[in-house]
Design an enzyme around this catalytic site. Structure first.
Site, mmCIF file in Angstrom:
data_model
loop_
_atom_site.group_PDB
_atom_site.id
_atom_site.type_symbol
_atom_site.label_atom_id
_atom_site.label_comp_id
_atom_site.label_asym_id
_atom_site.label_seq_id
_atom_site.Cartn_x
_atom_site.Cartn_y
_atom_site.Cartn_z
ATOM 1 N N SER A 241 0.829 -1.181 0.000
ATOM 2 C CA SER A 241 0.000 0.000 0.000
ATOM 3 C C SER A 241 0.880 1.253 0.000
ATOM 4 O O SER A 241 1.720 1.413 -0.875
ATOM 5 C CB SER A 241 -0.933 -0.064 1.206
ATOM 6 O OG SER A 241 -2.000 0.800 1.061
ATOM 7 N N ASP A 470 -8.761 -3.997 -6.308
ATOM 8 C CA ASP A 470 -8.261 -3.420 -5.070
ATOM 9 C C ASP A 470 -9.028 -2.134 -4.771
ATOM 10 O O ASP A 470 -9.104 -1.247 -5.618
ATOM 11 C CB ASP A 470 -6.761 -3.118 -5.210
ATOM 12 C CG ASP A 470 -6.100 -2.751 -3.891
ATOM 13 O OD1 ASP A 470 -6.676 -1.951 -3.135
ATOM 14 O OD2 ASP A 470 -5.004 -3.261 -3.622
ATOM 15 N N HIS A 498 -7.375 -5.720 -0.776
ATOM 16 C CA HIS A 498 -6.253 -4.782 -0.833
ATOM 17 C C HIS A 498 -4.947 -5.528 -0.623
ATOM 18 O O HIS A 498 -4.726 -6.112 0.433
ATOM 19 C CB HIS A 498 -6.441 -3.716 0.246
ATOM 20 C CG HIS A 498 -5.393 -2.653 0.245
ATOM 21 N ND1 HIS A 498 -4.879 -2.105 -0.912
ATOM 22 C CD2 HIS A 498 -4.754 -2.028 1.275
ATOM 23 C CE1 HIS A 498 -3.979 -1.189 -0.592
ATOM 24 N NE2 HIS A 498 -3.882 -1.127 0.712
#
Length: 531
Positions: A241, A470, A498
């Site tokens: 991320s 995502d 995610h």
């Protein structure tokens, strides 16, 4: 931009991504804070690229690069060692003072030849890398990885154990998280502005100096100090991320020191804050449509029998909660209003393993008028414990984001004008996320970064991982970053949720493991399907 952290594969609720208030960009300029003397370059279209730092380490930084860490057993994490590392608060003026960073490791368990250190970061910005190491990476990463690598983490400056910023009391944060982000009149619009201003003022009053030195560039430079202190010639790293932006920034600054880098759930560093927020809003809509499709296939879906009904009925629930909040089991008397309910639903979008719990929480809210389940999702999202105490994640997130890129909007009028575009991106979440994008407008410290490409010319192969549905880091961001990095290989996960590594795909895990263990990157165009 919303907070984002990588999910862990236990399928329980995790705080993986962004709270509705922690919005701004995650990108940084070549001439950002941190004393970088890197040279920015521009292509024919005028897009600036992050330039590498000089290969030689300045003599003024030698004491940091040559320091010896004093390792000790971690008090609350058996099997792990902890230490404190010093870094200059300001890399341009190291004589002005230090910042102390929390570091932890778990030494390679064997068998097999030790490959060095593997640094991990779960995202955020502001997530505790040390907490992630202790709670997941150091004990649940594939055994063959932990056997060959010392598993290492450093909490980024301003976060968790590394001189954390804290801007509000728990009670103040409770009020802040309940602020109505779908204002209906001028009075409610003024309340949104007042909430963001109070948050920003709380940070500025407490940390007037530190707030100027917790950018992503500085965190990347801290990672290079740690690399040297650990005795590694090159950095091996898995970032998820926001951690992909941190890792890509490191590669841009130190391309010759790139070892094996995995960037999972990637960001596109060329986008403005406005564009990032709008595209992430569309990502939530993509994830919500997957949830809606799954929901109507279940017998217990409380939102209707068609995907269109799911969206319409959820919007109707949010609108009802705007004026008629639900009771909860909260000992502090908090009710479930529209803002907390929206946060709770968004929290569940990051991991499809949370969808059954979300269906139950929505059933309780709609049929029993009980908001307890959705409040639990929101509290997990904000990292609020039963005593009413919040971690510093929300504060660090805003502090890093608002330094890394100019605000998406400068005024409330600009945020309001953008609502139609955000609602087009997501009819369900768009309005709230447009207003949430206003937070950095009132930040007490001027931003030091701007959108840019990251090319890392001369770096060893870097693996960029993108998930097709995502919610927090849309798949095309991974494609964009892979196209910028000169040595990138894109690995695609066709699925929900995610990030991809450690989420149950043998194909993804085997591909990344082969890269970390043998240095073999995936073939061009490698795709893996959801199990």
């Amino acid at each position: 931009m919303h907070i984002r952290r990588t999910p862990r594969p236990d399928r329980s609720l995790r705080r993986t991504g962004g709270a509705l208030f922690a919005v701004a960009a995650l990108l940084v300029s070549a001439c950002s804070s941190g004393g970088s003397s890197s040279a920015a370059t521009a292509d024919a279209a005028g897009t600036v690229a992050l330039g590498a730092l000089p290969r030689s380490t300045p003599s003024t930084l030698a004491p940091y690069y040559e320091q010896n860490l004093s390792w000790r057993d971690c008090a609350n994490a058996p099997g792990f060692q902890c230490a404190t590392m010093k870094a200059p608060l300001d890399y341009a003026k190291p004589a002005d003072g230090d910042i102390k960073l929390a570091v932890s490791r778990r030494k390679a368990s064997g068998p097999g030849e030790r490959l060095g250190s593997l640094l991990v970061n779960p995202g955020g910005p502001g997530g505790s890398a040390v907490g992630y190491l202790h709670g997941y990476a150091g004990i649940a990463y594939p055994s063959q990885i932990r056997a060959r690598y010392d598993m290492v983490a450093v909490d980024p400056r301003g976060a968790a154990g590394s001189e954390p910023v804290e801007c509000l009391t728990g009670r103040q944060m409770d009020t802040f998280t309940q602020t109505d982000l779908t204002p209906d009149d001028q009075g409610e619009k003024a309340q949104v502005v007042a909430a963001f201003k109070k948050f920003a003022e709380g940070c500025g009053q407490r940390y007037p100096k530190l707030l100027r030195h917790i950018s992503t560039v500085e965190a990347a430079r801290d990672m290079d100090v740690l690399r040297a202190v650990l005795g590694d010639k090159k950095l091996t790293y898995v970032g998820a991320s926001y951690g992909t932006f941190l890792g890509a920034t490191y590669a841009g600054l130190f391309p010759d020191r790139v070892g094996r880098l995995v960037l999972d759930g990637a960001l596109d560093p060329t986008l403005s804050a406005r564009k990032l927020n709008e595209e992430q809003t569309a990502g939530f809509e993509t994830a919500f449509r997957s949830f809606a499709k799954d929901c109507v296939s279940q017998r217990d879906c409380p939102l209707g029998r068609t995907t269109a009904q799911v969206g319409e009925n959820l919007k109707a629930l949010f609108e009802r909660l705007d004026s008629q909040p639900l009771v909860t089991g909260d000992t502090d008397g908090r009710q479930l209003g529209e803002s907390l309910a929206t946060t709770g639903v968004i929290a569940a979008m990051y991991d499809e393993g949370s969808w059954p719990r979300l269906r139950q929480a929505l059933t309780d809210a709609i049929r029993e008028e009980d908001g307890t389940g959705l409040l639990a999702f929101a509290d997990g999202y904000y990292e609020r414990d039963a005593s009413g105490t919040y971690s510093n994640l929300m504060y660090a997130n805003a502090a890093v984001n608002c330094l890394d890129l100019p605000a998406a909007f400068a005024t409330s009028d600009q945020a309001e004008a953008a609502v139609p575009d955000f609602e087009k991106a997501s009819p369900v979440f768009g309005r709230a996320l447009a207003w949430a994008s206003l937070n950095c407008a009132y930040w007490p410290v001027a931003p030091t970064g701007k959108p840019q490409r990251i090319e890392a010319k001369g770096a060893a192969p870097i693996v960029v991982v993108g998930t097709t549905r995502d919610p927090a880091t849309p798949y095309h961001w991974a494609r964009a970053l892979a196209s910028q990095l000169s040595s990138a290989r894109l690995l695609t996960y066709e699925g929900d949720g995610h990030t991809a590594y450690g989420r149950g795909s043998e194909c993804i895990d085997a591909t990344i493991n082969a890269y970390l263990l043998r240095g073999t990157p995936p073939v061009e165009g490698k795709r893996c399907s959801q199990p």
